[in-house]
Design a protein around this motif. Structure first.
Motif, PDB file in Angstrom:
ATOM      1  N   ASN A 198     -11.222  -4.850 -10.861  1.00 27.55           N
ATOM      2  CA  ASN A 198     -10.578  -3.611 -11.294  1.00 27.55           C
ATOM      3  C   ASN A 198     -11.345  -2.394 -10.784  1.00 27.55           C
ATOM      4  O   ASN A 198     -10.761  -1.482 -10.177  1.00 27.55           O
ATOM      5  CB  ASN A 198     -10.477  -3.585 -12.820  1.00 27.55           C
ATOM      6  CG  ASN A 198      -9.808  -2.338 -13.324  1.00 27.55           C
ATOM      7  OD1 ASN A 198      -8.611  -2.151 -13.167  1.00 27.55           O
ATOM      8  ND2 ASN A 198     -10.589  -1.451 -13.928  1.00 27.55           N
ATOM      9  N   ASP A 199     -12.646  -2.382 -11.022  1.00 26.15           N
ATOM     10  CA  ASP A 199     -13.459  -1.245 -10.583  1.00 26.15           C
ATOM     11  C   ASP A 199     -13.537  -1.159  -9.064  1.00 26.15           C
ATOM     12  O   ASP A 199     -13.517  -0.067  -8.496  1.00 26.15           O
ATOM     13  CB  ASP A 199     -14.860  -1.319 -11.184  1.00 26.15           C
ATOM     14  CG  ASP A 199     -14.878  -0.925 -12.651  1.00 26.15           C
ATOM     15  OD1 ASP A 199     -13.795  -0.763 -13.259  1.00 26.15           O
ATOM     16  OD2 ASP A 199     -15.988  -0.777 -13.205  1.00 26.15           O
ATOM     17  N   PHE A 200     -13.623  -2.299  -8.399  1.00 28.01           N
ATOM     18  CA  PHE A 200     -13.681  -2.310  -6.933  1.00 28.01           C
ATOM     19  C   PHE A 200     -12.416  -1.696  -6.340  1.00 28.01           C
ATOM     20  O   PHE A 200     -12.490  -0.827  -5.468  1.00 28.01           O
ATOM     21  CB  PHE A 200     -13.893  -3.736  -6.424  1.00 28.01           C
ATOM     22  CG  PHE A 200     -13.763  -3.865  -4.934  1.00 28.01           C
ATOM     23  CD1 PHE A 200     -14.647  -3.200  -4.095  1.00 28.01           C
ATOM     24  CD2 PHE A 200     -12.767  -4.638  -4.380  1.00 28.01           C
ATOM     25  CE1 PHE A 200     -14.531  -3.309  -2.708  1.00 28.01           C
ATOM     26  CE2 PHE A 200     -12.637  -4.756  -3.007  1.00 28.01           C
ATOM     27  CZ  PHE A 200     -13.528  -4.098  -2.165  1.00 28.01           C
ATOM     28  N   ASP A 260      -3.868   4.206   4.428  1.00 27.80           N
ATOM     29  CA  ASP A 260      -3.326   5.240   3.551  1.00 27.80           C
ATOM     30  C   ASP A 260      -1.864   4.957   3.225  1.00 27.80           C
ATOM     31  O   ASP A 260      -1.444   5.065   2.069  1.00 27.80           O
ATOM     32  CB  ASP A 260      -3.494   6.619   4.200  1.00 27.80           C
ATOM     33  CG  ASP A 260      -3.125   7.748   3.259  1.00 27.80           C
ATOM     34  OD1 ASP A 260      -3.579   7.728   2.094  1.00 27.80           O
ATOM     35  OD2 ASP A 260      -2.377   8.646   3.689  1.00 27.80           O
ATOM     36  N   ALA A 261      -1.092   4.567   4.227  1.00 26.66           N
ATOM     37  CA  ALA A 261       0.328   4.258   4.005  1.00 26.66           C
ATOM     38  C   ALA A 261       0.479   3.037   3.102  1.00 26.66           C
ATOM     39  O   ALA A 261       1.349   3.005   2.221  1.00 26.66           O
ATOM     40  CB  ALA A 261       1.026   4.026   5.344  1.00 26.66           C
ATOM     41  N   ALA A 262      -0.379   2.042   3.295  1.00 32.68           N
ATOM     42  CA  ALA A 262      -0.305   0.827   2.470  1.00 32.68           C
ATOM     43  C   ALA A 262      -0.611   1.140   1.013  1.00 32.68           C
ATOM     44  O   ALA A 262      -0.007   0.550   0.110  1.00 32.68           O
ATOM     45  CB  ALA A 262      -1.267  -0.227   3.000  1.00 32.68           C
ATOM     46  N   ARG A 263      -1.512   2.056   0.773  1.00 30.59           N
ATOM     47  CA  ARG A 263      -1.851   2.442  -0.601  1.00 30.59           C
ATOM     48  C   ARG A 263      -0.639   3.002  -1.334  1.00 30.59           C
ATOM     49  O   ARG A 263      -0.526   2.884  -2.542  1.00 30.59           O
ATOM     50  CB  ARG A 263      -2.959   3.503  -0.612  1.00 30.59           C
ATOM     51  CG  ARG A 263      -4.223   3.081   0.039  1.00 30.59           C
ATOM     52  CD  ARG A 263      -5.224   2.604  -0.992  1.00 30.59           C
ATOM     53  NE  ARG A 263      -6.520   2.405  -0.365  1.00 30.59           N
ATOM     54  CZ  ARG A 263      -6.945   1.235   0.083  1.00 30.59           C
ATOM     55  NH1 ARG A 263      -6.187   0.179  -0.018  1.00 30.59           N
ATOM     56  NH2 ARG A 263      -8.141   1.119   0.634  1.00 30.59           N
ATOM     57  N   LYS A 264       0.238   3.626  -0.584  1.00 31.91           N
ATOM     58  CA  LYS A 264       1.430   4.232  -1.184  1.00 31.91           C
ATOM     59  C   LYS A 264       2.530   3.200  -1.443  1.00 31.91           C
ATOM     60  O   LYS A 264       3.425   3.441  -2.245  1.00 31.91           O
ATOM     61  CB  LYS A 264       1.933   5.360  -0.293  1.00 31.91           C
ATOM     62  CG  LYS A 264       0.930   6.510  -0.234  1.00 31.91           C
ATOM     63  CD  LYS A 264       1.343   7.585   0.738  1.00 31.91           C
ATOM     64  CE  LYS A 264       0.343   8.722   0.660  1.00 31.91           C
ATOM     65  NZ  LYS A 264      -0.296   9.036   1.887  1.00 31.91           N
ATOM     66  N   VAL A 265       2.443   2.064  -0.773  1.00 30.41           N
ATOM     67  CA  VAL A 265       3.470   1.028  -0.905  1.00 30.41           C
ATOM     68  C   VAL A 265       3.035  -0.094  -1.857  1.00 30.41           C
ATOM     69  O   VAL A 265       3.854  -0.635  -2.596  1.00 30.41           O
ATOM     70  CB  VAL A 265       3.806   0.430   0.485  1.00 30.41           C
ATOM     71  CG1 VAL A 265       4.784  -0.718   0.376  1.00 30.41           C
ATOM     72  CG2 VAL A 265       4.331   1.513   1.412  1.00 30.41           C
ATOM     73  N   VAL A 266       1.760  -0.433  -1.804  1.00 30.56           N
ATOM     74  CA  VAL A 266       1.232  -1.529  -2.620  1.00 30.56           C
ATOM     75  C   VAL A 266       0.498  -0.920  -3.816  1.00 30.56           C
ATOM     76  O   VAL A 266      -0.571  -0.341  -3.662  1.00 30.56           O
ATOM     77  CB  VAL A 266       0.278  -2.422  -1.805  1.00 30.56           C
ATOM     78  CG1 VAL A 266      -0.292  -3.538  -2.670  1.00 30.56           C
ATOM     79  CG2 VAL A 266       0.977  -2.984  -0.577  1.00 30.56           C
ATOM     80  N   PRO A 267       1.062  -1.030  -5.012  1.00 35.31           N
ATOM     81  CA  PRO A 267       0.404  -0.433  -6.188  1.00 35.31           C
ATOM     82  C   PRO A 267      -0.918  -1.126  -6.502  1.00 35.31           C
ATOM     83  O   PRO A 267      -1.059  -2.341  -6.357  1.00 35.31           O
ATOM     84  CB  PRO A 267       1.414  -0.632  -7.313  1.00 35.31           C
ATOM     85  CG  PRO A 267       2.461  -1.555  -6.805  1.00 35.31           C
ATOM     86  CD  PRO A 267       2.309  -1.687  -5.329  1.00 35.31           C
ATOM     87  N   ALA A 268      -1.878  -0.345  -6.949  1.00 36.12           N
ATOM     88  CA  ALA A 268      -3.207  -0.870  -7.267  1.00 36.12           C
ATOM     89  C   ALA A 268      -3.164  -2.030  -8.267  1.00 36.12           C
ATOM     90  O   ALA A 268      -3.873  -3.023  -8.072  1.00 36.12           O
ATOM     91  CB  ALA A 268      -4.115   0.248  -7.758  1.00 36.12           C
ATOM     92  N   PRO A 269      -2.350  -1.971  -9.333  1.00 41.15           N
ATOM     93  CA  PRO A 269      -2.327  -3.112 -10.264  1.00 41.15           C
ATOM     94  C   PRO A 269      -1.899  -4.425  -9.592  1.00 41.15           C
ATOM     95  O   PRO A 269      -2.429  -5.498  -9.924  1.00 41.15           O
ATOM     96  CB  PRO A 269      -1.313  -2.691 -11.329  1.00 41.15           C
ATOM     97  CG  PRO A 269      -1.363  -1.203 -11.310  1.00 41.15           C
ATOM     98  CD  PRO A 269      -1.564  -0.844  -9.849  1.00 41.15           C
ATOM     99  N   TYR A 270      -0.980  -4.341  -8.651  1.00 45.57           N
ATOM    100  CA  TYR A 270      -0.546  -5.535  -7.913  1.00 45.57           C
ATOM    101  C   TYR A 270      -1.705  -6.083  -7.080  1.00 45.57           C
ATOM    102  O   TYR A 270      -1.959  -7.288  -7.056  1.00 45.57           O
ATOM    103  CB  TYR A 270       0.644  -5.167  -7.035  1.00 45.57           C
ATOM    104  CG  TYR A 270       1.172  -6.288  -6.179  1.00 45.57           C
ATOM    105  CD1 TYR A 270       1.996  -7.264  -6.727  1.00 45.57           C
ATOM    106  CD2 TYR A 270       0.860  -6.353  -4.820  1.00 45.57           C
ATOM    107  CE1 TYR A 270       2.499  -8.291  -5.935  1.00 45.57           C
ATOM    108  CE2 TYR A 270       1.356  -7.374  -4.026  1.00 45.57           C
ATOM    109  CZ  TYR A 270       2.170  -8.342  -4.585  1.00 45.57           C
ATOM    110  OH  TYR A 270       2.658  -9.352  -3.811  1.00 45.57           O
ATOM    111  N   LEU A 271      -2.412  -5.198  -6.418  1.00 45.46           N
ATOM    112  CA  LEU A 271      -3.560  -5.587  -5.613  1.00 45.46           C
ATOM    113  C   LEU A 271      -4.647  -6.194  -6.498  1.00 45.46           C
ATOM    114  O   LEU A 271      -5.240  -7.218  -6.157  1.00 45.46           O
ATOM    115  CB  LEU A 271      -4.086  -4.361  -4.868  1.00 45.46           C
ATOM    116  CG  LEU A 271      -5.139  -4.561  -3.803  1.00 45.46           C
ATOM    117  CD1 LEU A 271      -4.681  -5.533  -2.731  1.00 45.46           C
ATOM    118  CD2 LEU A 271      -5.499  -3.216  -3.187  1.00 45.46           C
TER     119      LEU A 271
END
Length: 158
Positions: free
Chosen positions: A52-54, A71-82
């Motif tokens: 989570n912190d990483f 940067d584009a991937a960050r906008k498509v793949v939500p952090a909780p999913y990752l």
């Protein structure tokens, strides 16, 4: 009658030997589980906290986000999913009960054109999170060995 008693005794002895063998195997499995990196890290809860912190640290990193594909991937793949997928992957890779069902590292990262410099930044950030959680040196090294084993599939350019 004697033959029946002897056969019963032999079957009972064979069953006892088999059960002792099962108990010894179970004891060995428990010892192996206790010695797994997953167990030494404390299991799923601590692993998920570190992940989570990483993820929180890397998604806002300026150097990593300077790469337009990241940067584009960050906008498509939500952090909780990752976080979910990385937690499952780390859990499985360290000997835990989780199963990672995501894409291969190569398939997940090929379009990101990750450079060696970006990889090295990720390693610095990851080690910082390890230090925050005071992960012992031996376990950090084992985790880094796992991470390093993915580098060839993730780093696509110098």
């Amino acid at each position: 009658m004697w033959s029946l008693q002897l056969n019963s005794f032999l079957y009972a002895m064979l069953a006892a030997i088999w059960l002792v063998g099962l108990n010894n195997a179970s004891a060995q499995e428990k010892e192996d589980d206790a010695n797994s990196l997953y167990s030494r890290l404390g299991g799923l809860a601590p692993i998920s906290m570190v992940v989570n912190d990483f993820i929180d640290v890397i998604v806002v990193d300026e150097l990593l986000n300077a790469n337009p594909a990241i940067d584009a991937a960050r906008k498509v793949v939500p952090a909780p999913y990752l976080k979910y997928h990385v937690t499952a992957m780390v859990c499985q890779a360290t000997g835990g009960p989780c199963q990672y069902h995501g894409r291969t590292m190569k398939a997940a990262h090929a379009h990101l054109n990750i450079t060696q410099k970006e990889w090295e930044q990720m390693v610095v950030l990851l080690k910082g999170v390890f230090d925050k959680y005071e992960i012992p040196g031996k376990e950090q090294q084992e985790l880094m060995d796992i991470v390093d084993s993915t580098q060839a599939d993730i780093v696509m350019s110098k």
